[in-house]
Design an enzyme around this catalytic site. Sequence first.
Site, PDB file in Angstrom:
ATOM      1  CB  THR A 291      15.693 -39.338   1.628  1.00  0.00           C
ATOM      2  OG1 THR A 291      14.260 -39.808   1.452  1.00  0.00           O
ATOM      3  CG2 THR A 291      15.843 -38.475   0.483  1.00  0.00           C
TER       4      THR A 291
ATOM      5  CD  GLU B  78      -1.267  -2.154   2.139  1.00  0.00           C
ATOM      6  OE1 GLU B  78      -1.939  -2.861   2.939  1.00  0.00           O
ATOM      7  OE2 GLU B  78      -0.070  -2.626   2.067  1.00  0.00           O
TER       8      GLU B  78
ATOM      9  CB  THR C  69       3.762 -44.047   5.665  1.00  0.00           C
ATOM     10  OG1 THR C  69       3.936 -44.682   4.428  1.00  0.00           O
ATOM     11  CG2 THR C  69       2.790 -44.911   6.444  1.00  0.00           C
TER      12      THR C  69
ATOM     13  CG  ASP D 204      17.836 -40.817  -3.188  1.00  0.00           C
ATOM     14  OD1 ASP D 204      18.563 -41.955  -3.583  1.00  0.00           O
ATOM     15  OD2 ASP D 204      16.833 -40.121  -3.216  1.00  0.00           O
TER      16      ASP D 204
ATOM     17  NE  ARG E 167      14.196 -29.888  -3.894  1.00  0.00           N
ATOM     18  CZ  ARG E 167      14.928 -30.546  -4.465  1.00  0.00           C
ATOM     19  NH1 ARG E 167      16.336 -30.009  -4.753  1.00  0.00           N
ATOM     20  NH2 ARG E 167      15.031 -32.066  -4.512  1.00  0.00           N
TER      21      ARG E 167
ATOM     22  CD1 TRP F 134      18.197 -38.375 -12.697  1.00  0.00           C
ATOM     23  CD2 TRP F 134      16.816 -37.555 -11.342  1.00  0.00           C
ATOM     24  NE1 TRP F 134      19.039 -37.572 -12.052  1.00  0.00           N
ATOM     25  CE2 TRP F 134      18.176 -36.956 -11.177  1.00  0.00           C
ATOM     26  CE3 TRP F 134      15.923 -37.115 -10.525  1.00  0.00           C
ATOM     27  CZ2 TRP F 134      18.471 -35.778 -10.334  1.00  0.00           C
ATOM     28  CZ3 TRP F 134      16.174 -36.047  -9.468  1.00  0.00           C
ATOM     29  CH2 TRP F 134      17.398 -35.343  -9.541  1.00  0.00           C
TER      30      TRP F 134
END
Length: 344
Positions: A194, A50, A285, A198, A182, A168
Site C-alpha cells: 500500500t 461524574e 486476507t 500509493d 481514522r 480513487w
Amino acid sequence: MPINYIQETIKLAKLGGKTSPNPMVGAIIVKNGKIIGKGYHKGKGTPHAEVVAIKNAKSDVKGAILYVNLEPCCHWGTTPPCTKAIIKAGIKEVHTSIIDPAKWVNGKGVKELKKAGIKVVIGEYKKEAEKLNETYLKYMRTGLPFIIMKAAITLDGKIAGSTKTKEWISNPQTRVFVHQLRANVDAILVGSNTINYDNSELTVRLVKGKSPKKIILSSNLSIPTDAKILGDNCIIATTNKNKSIPGAEIWRFPGGKVDLLSLLQKSAKNNIQSILIEGGKEVFTQAISSKIVDKVYFIIAPKLIGMGVSVIGDLGIKKIKDSIHLKSVRFKIFDDNVVLESYI
C-alpha cells in the site's frame, strides 16, 4: 415525551471525542425531576464526567440522582476516584448502564456506592452504552485492540485495477468519512505494498482531530526511505533482524512473516486500543483468516472494472454455507457511494 437520562449521558459522552486510553463517559445529575448538572470526560488526565457534573451543578446535589453510562471508578489514577466524590456530594441514587471491566474497577465501584447506602441501578441502555465504548471494552476484557477493517471497493469487489496505480474508487464525501474513522482510532495498519504503490500519508487532514499512529507490515523492510508516511508515530512491523529505516520505530518479530496476533499483543502493550486496517489485499486476507477483525466498513462505488485486485484473497472456503457471515449490518449513503458497516 419524558427525557431518557441515560440516553442523554451517551450523547454527552460523544462530545469528548477520542478519549483513548480512557472510555467515553457522560454524566447527568437530576433533582426533583430537573437536570441540575451535566458533564463529560475530555480525555486522560482531565476530570471524569461524574466529577464535572457535580462541579457544574446549578444547585445542591445532596439527595439527587446521578445517571452515567459507565460504572463510576473507585481507584486513584491520574485523577481521584469518582465514587468518593459521589458519596461526599450526598447523591442518593446512581443509574449506570454497564460495569467497567477494567480489573481495577469491575464492580468495585458499585460495591463501594452500595456500602455507602446509595441505591444503584444497572443495565439501562446497555446495548447502546457497549457500542459507544466497544473499543475500550474489548481491550479491557481481552487485552487486545479492537480491529476495524475498511476497504473501498467496486461493485465487482476490486480495490485496484490490474496496473495497481493509485486511483480513487470512493467519492470525496466518503473520503471525509474515512478520515473521521481514522481520527477515532489509535492506529492504522497497512501492508508495505500500500505504501509502495500509493505512497499514502494516512493522516486526518480532511477533518479535525489527531492523526493516529501508523503501523506498516513489511517482513523485509522494503519501504522507500522517502515515503511520506515516515516520521512521527510511524511503526514498521518486520521479521528482518538487522535493517532499520530512519523515521520509523521498528518492531521485530520472529519467523518469516509477522504474526498478526503477536502484533496485536505488542500493540496492546503500547496502549493501542483500536486499529483500523486499510489494506491491501494480503493484509485483509490475513486479518480475516486470523479471525482478528471485529468490525468492517465496505465503501461500495457504482463501478465495474472486471480484472483487477480483489479485496480479499483465498480464505479456503469452498461452499456458500461455510461463508463468513456479517451481522448487525447498517448502511450509510454518500451521494453515489454506499458504506456498509457491520460486525464479524
